[in-house]
Design an enzyme around this catalytic site. Structure first.
Site, PDB file in Angstrom:
ATOM      1  N   CYS A 389       0.837  -1.205   0.000  1.00  0.00           N
ATOM      2  CA  CYS A 389       0.000   0.000   0.000  1.00  0.00           C
ATOM      3  C   CYS A 389       0.874   1.258   0.000  1.00  0.00           C
ATOM      4  O   CYS A 389       1.396   1.627  -1.043  1.00  0.00           O
ATOM      5  CB  CYS A 389      -0.975  -0.041   1.163  1.00  0.00           C
ATOM      6  SG  CYS A 389      -2.450   0.928   0.837  1.00  0.00           S
ATOM      7  N   HIS A 525      -3.489  -4.886   0.244  1.00  0.00           N
ATOM      8  CA  HIS A 525      -2.813  -5.476   1.407  1.00  0.00           C
ATOM      9  C   HIS A 525      -2.867  -7.001   1.320  1.00  0.00           C
ATOM     10  O   HIS A 525      -3.800  -7.613   1.844  1.00  0.00           O
ATOM     11  CB  HIS A 525      -3.515  -5.033   2.701  1.00  0.00           C
ATOM     12  CG  HIS A 525      -3.302  -3.605   3.037  1.00  0.00           C
ATOM     13  ND1 HIS A 525      -2.237  -3.164   3.786  1.00  0.00           N
ATOM     14  CD2 HIS A 525      -4.019  -2.496   2.724  1.00  0.00           C
ATOM     15  CE1 HIS A 525      -2.304  -1.853   3.928  1.00  0.00           C
ATOM     16  NE2 HIS A 525      -3.379  -1.417   3.292  1.00  0.00           N
ATOM     17  N   GLU A 527      -1.341  -9.128   2.931  1.00  0.00           N
ATOM     18  CA  GLU A 527      -1.215  -9.773   4.247  1.00  0.00           C
ATOM     19  C   GLU A 527      -2.556 -10.241   4.806  1.00  0.00           C
ATOM     20  O   GLU A 527      -2.609 -11.203   5.563  1.00  0.00           O
ATOM     21  CB  GLU A 527      -0.524  -8.842   5.243  1.00  0.00           C
ATOM     22  CG  GLU A 527      -1.280  -7.583   5.651  1.00  0.00           C
ATOM     23  CD  GLU A 527      -0.994  -6.371   4.768  1.00  0.00           C
ATOM     24  OE1 GLU A 527      -0.619  -6.564   3.594  1.00  0.00           O
ATOM     25  OE2 GLU A 527      -1.167  -5.234   5.249  1.00  0.00           O
TER      26      GLU A 527
HETATM   27  N1  GLN Z   1      -1.836   6.660   3.031  1.00  0.00           N
HETATM   28  C1  GLN Z   1      -2.048   5.940   1.831  1.00  0.00           C
HETATM   29  C2  GLN Z   1      -3.451   6.137   1.284  1.00  0.00           C
HETATM   30  O1  GLN Z   1      -4.348   6.497   1.981  1.00  0.00           O
HETATM   31  C3  GLN Z   1      -1.757   4.472   2.008  1.00  0.00           C
HETATM   32  C4  GLN Z   1      -2.675   3.800   2.964  1.00  0.00           C
HETATM   33  C5  GLN Z   1      -2.149   2.455   3.420  1.00  0.00           C
HETATM   34  O2  GLN Z   1      -0.972   2.176   3.363  1.00  0.00           O
HETATM   35  N2  GLN Z   1      -3.027   1.621   3.940  1.00  0.00           N
HETATM   36  O3  GLN Z   1      -3.692   5.920   0.125  1.00  0.00           O
END
Ligand code: GLN
Length: 548
Positions: A389, A525, A527
Site C-alpha cells: 500500500c 494489502h 497480508e
Molecule cells: N496513506 C495511503 C493512502 O491512503 C496508504 C494507505 C495504506 O498504506 N493503507 O492511500
C-alpha cells in the site's frame, strides 16, 4: 439432517489481552477439524462504528474483510485459524448496535413502544449473532466479547449471552478465559483473581461452563482443585493454556485436553473425533526451519514501544512467518525507524545486513523521506523488496524522482502542491476529505486485479500446479490515494512495470521492477489473505528471494 445452531461465548477475566481471540479461533479450528461448519464473531464494546477510526497503535491493526469492513485484529486470527473469509456480519461494536436500534426507532419499527437499553440492545445483538450463524450456515458460532467481565462497557453483550442461555440452555456455552499470575516473590500460580472474575460473571447471571486458565505455566493439580471448588466448576472443565512459542500450537494444546468433546457434551451433541493432522504438520513446519532470514520492516517509529508496534502490523508479521515456513527458513524481523535515515546519511548502509526490506501500509508525513531512502537502497542494491500500500506508493515516487529525474514527485497526501503528483486522489475521495467524511469511506475491501503474464508476480500466483490463480486475483484494499496513470508509460519504459490492474477502473494495483531479484509493490494489502496453511504467494516469493 437436523440443523445444528450452537453458540459459544468467550469472555475474559482478570486482564485483557490474555488470548480470548486466539482461544476463540482455536476452538473454531478444533470444531472444523471435527467436521462441523463454524463461524466466529467479535463483539467490540467501543462506540466507534468500526475500527477504521481507531488508532492502530492503541487498538492494534485494522483488519479489512472482503466486503470492506474495517474490523478488529482478532478477526484476522479467526480467518487465519478457520481458513475462511468472514464479513461485516461477523463483527459488531456498541456503536454499530446502537445505530441499528436508533435507525429502527426512526423507521417506526418498534410500533410506538418505548425503546429501551434492555431489552432492545441485547435483542439487536442476538439478532446479529443469529444472522451471522445463518449466513455462514454455521453449526457452531464462537462469539468473543471484548474487554473483561466486571466492566460497564461490555455488559449488554453479556446480557445477550444470558438471554440466549436462558432461552436455550443446551445451545449456549460460556467460556471464561482468565489469567493465573505467578508473582515473582511467591513463585506460585494464584487463582484468586480468577475467583473474583467468576463472581463478576455470576453477578450478571452467567456461569462459566469452561475456564481456560492462561498463565506462564501449566495448571497443576492443587490449582485445578482450587479453581473447581471456588469457581463452581468441575476439575475436568478447567483447561490449562500455558504460554507457548507459537499461537498455532494452541489448537493442539487445547485439544490434548479434549476441550472439543467437553464442549460438545455441554451443548448436548454426540462427541466426535478430531482430525488435527494439518495442525500437527504445520507445527512441525514451524519448528523445521534452521536458516535465519533477516527482514527489515521500515516505517515511522511509534513511540509507545515495540509491543504495540507489532500489534499494529499483526497480519504483516503473520504473513511473513507463513512465507518463511513455506520456504523452510526462520525469519527475524527488525523494526527500523525511517526517521533515522533522515537524520543521519550514513545510517542507510546498515540496511545491507538484511536479506529483505518490507515497507508496510501507513498514513501521513512522518518518516516518509526516510522510507523513500530505504526503498532506493533496496532498488539499487538489489535487496528483495515488498511494499504494501503506502510501500507501493512510495516506491513509485522514489522511482519517478530518481530514475525519471522528477525531483519533486510526491503523493498529494504529503504535498498537495507538487507538480508531479505520482500518487493522487480522485474527486470523490477529495470531497470526502473536505467534508470530514473519514469513517468507512476509503477504497475498502476486495477488488479484482488482472495480472500481466510472464512477470514474477504472475508466476508467484501461478506456481502451484494444482491451484493456479490464473490471470485474475482478488485482494483487499484500504487506502484513499491512487497511482496516477499519467506516469505509467514513462515509468514502464524505465523499468518499473505495471503488472496488476483493476479491470473496472484501470487503477494500478501492482508494480514490479525489471532486472531485480524481487521488487514488488502492491496497492492492496496481501497480508490480509495469507493463511498459515496457505501462505500468500507474494510473501512466499519475497521470502524465497530473501533466502537466496
Ligand atoms: N496513506 C495511503 C493512502 O491512503 C496508504 C494507505 C495504506 O498504506 N493503507 O492511500
Amino acid at each position: 439432517m437436523k440443523k445444528i445452531r450452537k453458540y459459544i461465548f468467550v469472555v475474559g477475566g482478570v486482564l485483557s489481552g490474555v488470548g480470548k481471540g486466539v482461544t476463540s479461533a482455536s476452538l473454531g479450528a478444533i470444531f472444523k477439524a471435527k467436521g462441523f461448519s463454524v463461524t466466529a464473531l467479535k463483539a467490540d464494546p467501543y462506540i466507534n462504528v468500526d475500527a477504521g477510526t481507531m488508532n492502530p497503535v492503541e487498538h492494534g491493526e485494522v483488519f479489512v474483510t472482503d466486503d470492506g469492513d474495517e474490523t478488529d485484529q482478532d478477526m484476522g486470527n479467526y480467518e487465519r485459524f478457520l481458513d475462511e473469509d468472514l464479513n461485516s456480519e461477523n463483527y459488531m461494536t456498541t456503536g454499530r448496535v446502537y445505530t441499528s436500534v436508533i435507525e429502527n426507532e426512526r423507521a417506526m419499527k418498534y410500533k410506538g413502544r418505548c425503546v429501551q437499553v434492555v431489552p432492545h440492545i441485547p435483542e439487536e445483538i442476538i439478532r446479529r449473532i443469529k444472522t451471522a450463524a445463518e449466513l455462514h450456515k454455521a453449526d457452531i458460532s464462537t462469539i468473543e466479547i471484548g474487554g473483561t467481565v466486571g466492566e460497564y462497557e461490555n455488559i449488554l453483550f453479556l446480557e445477550a449471552a444470558r438471554k440466549m442461555k436462558l432461552e436455550k440452555p443446551d445451545d449456549v456455552a460460556i467460556i471464561l478465559v482468565s489469567y493465573m499470575p505467578v508473582p515473582g516473590h511467591l513463585g506460585e500460580m494464584k487463582t484468586k483473581p480468577t475467583q473474583h472474575a467468576v463472581r463478576e460473571l455470576n453477578s450478571v447471571g452467567l456461569n462459566a461452563d469452561i475456564i481456560v486458565a492462561r498463565g506462564p505455566f501449566v495448571l497443576d493439580k492443587p490449582r485445578r482443585e482450587k479453581l473447581a471448588v471456588f469457581c463452581n466448576i468441575s476439575k475436568d472443565n478447567c483447561i490449562s493454556a500455558p504460554d507457548v512459542k507459537s499461537i498455532y500450537q494452541i489448537p493442539l494444546v487445547l485439544e490434548e485436553q479434549e476441550v472439543g468433546n467437553k464442549l460438545l457434551k455441554i451443548l448436548n451433541i454426540k462427541s466426535r473425533k478430531t482430525n488435527l493432522l494439518a495442525w500437527n504438520n504445520l507445527y512441525k513446519k514451524i519448528q523445521n526451519g534452521k536458516k535465519i532470514i533477516k527482514i527489515a520492516v521500515v516505517g515511522k517509529y511509534f513511540s509507545t514501544g515495540s509491543y504495540t508496534l507489532s500489534d499494529s502490523y499483526i497480519s504483516v508479521i503473520e504473513a511473513v512467518k507463513h512465507g518463511a515456513w513455506a520456504n523452510n527458513v526462520k525469519v527475524e524481523m527488525d523494526w527500523v525507524d525511517s526517521e533515522e535515515f533522515e537524520k543521519n546519511k550514513n545510517k542507510i548502509k546498515e540496511l545491507k545486513k538484511y536479506n529483505g526490506i518490507l515497507v508496510p501500509g501507513g498514513f501521513g508525513t512522518r518518516g516518509v523521506e526516510g522510507i523513500i531512502k530505504a526503498i532506493q537502497f533496496a532498488r539499487e542494491n538489489k535487496i528483495p523488496y515488498l511494499g504494501l500500500c503506502y510501500g507501493m506508493q512510495l516506491a513509485t515516487i522514489e522511482f519517478v524522482r530518481d530514475v525519471l529525474n522528477k525531483k519533486d514527485a510526491h503523493t498529494v497526501e504529503v504535498n498537495p502542491e507538487t507538480k508531479n503528483p505520482v500518487i493522487h486522489i480522485n474527486p470523490k475521495q477529495a470531497e470526502n476529505v473536505r467534508q470530514n467524511r473519514y469513517g468507512g469511506t476509503m477504497r475498502l475491501g476486495a477488488y479484482d486485479c488482472v495480472l500481466k503474464p510472464g512477470t514474477k508476480v504472475f508466476n508467484a500466483y501461478n506456481i502451484e500446479k494444482d491451484l493456479p490463480a490464473g490471470r485474475q486475483v482478488s485482494e483487499r484494499h484500504r487506502h484513499r490515494y491512487e497511482f496516477n496513470n499519467d506516469y505509467q508509460d514513462a515509468m514502464e519504459k524505465a523499468g518499473l512495470q505495471v503488472v496488476g490492474i483493476n479491470p473496472e477502473s484501470g487503477l494500478v494495483e501492482i508494480v514490479e521492477l525489471k532486472n531485480h531479484p524481487f521488487f514488488v509493490g502492491t496497492q492492496f494489502h496481501p497480508e490480509f489473505k495469507s493463511r498459515p496453511m496457505r501462505p500468500h504467494p507474494l510473501f512466499r516469493e519475497f521470502i524465497k528471494a530473501a533466502a537466496k
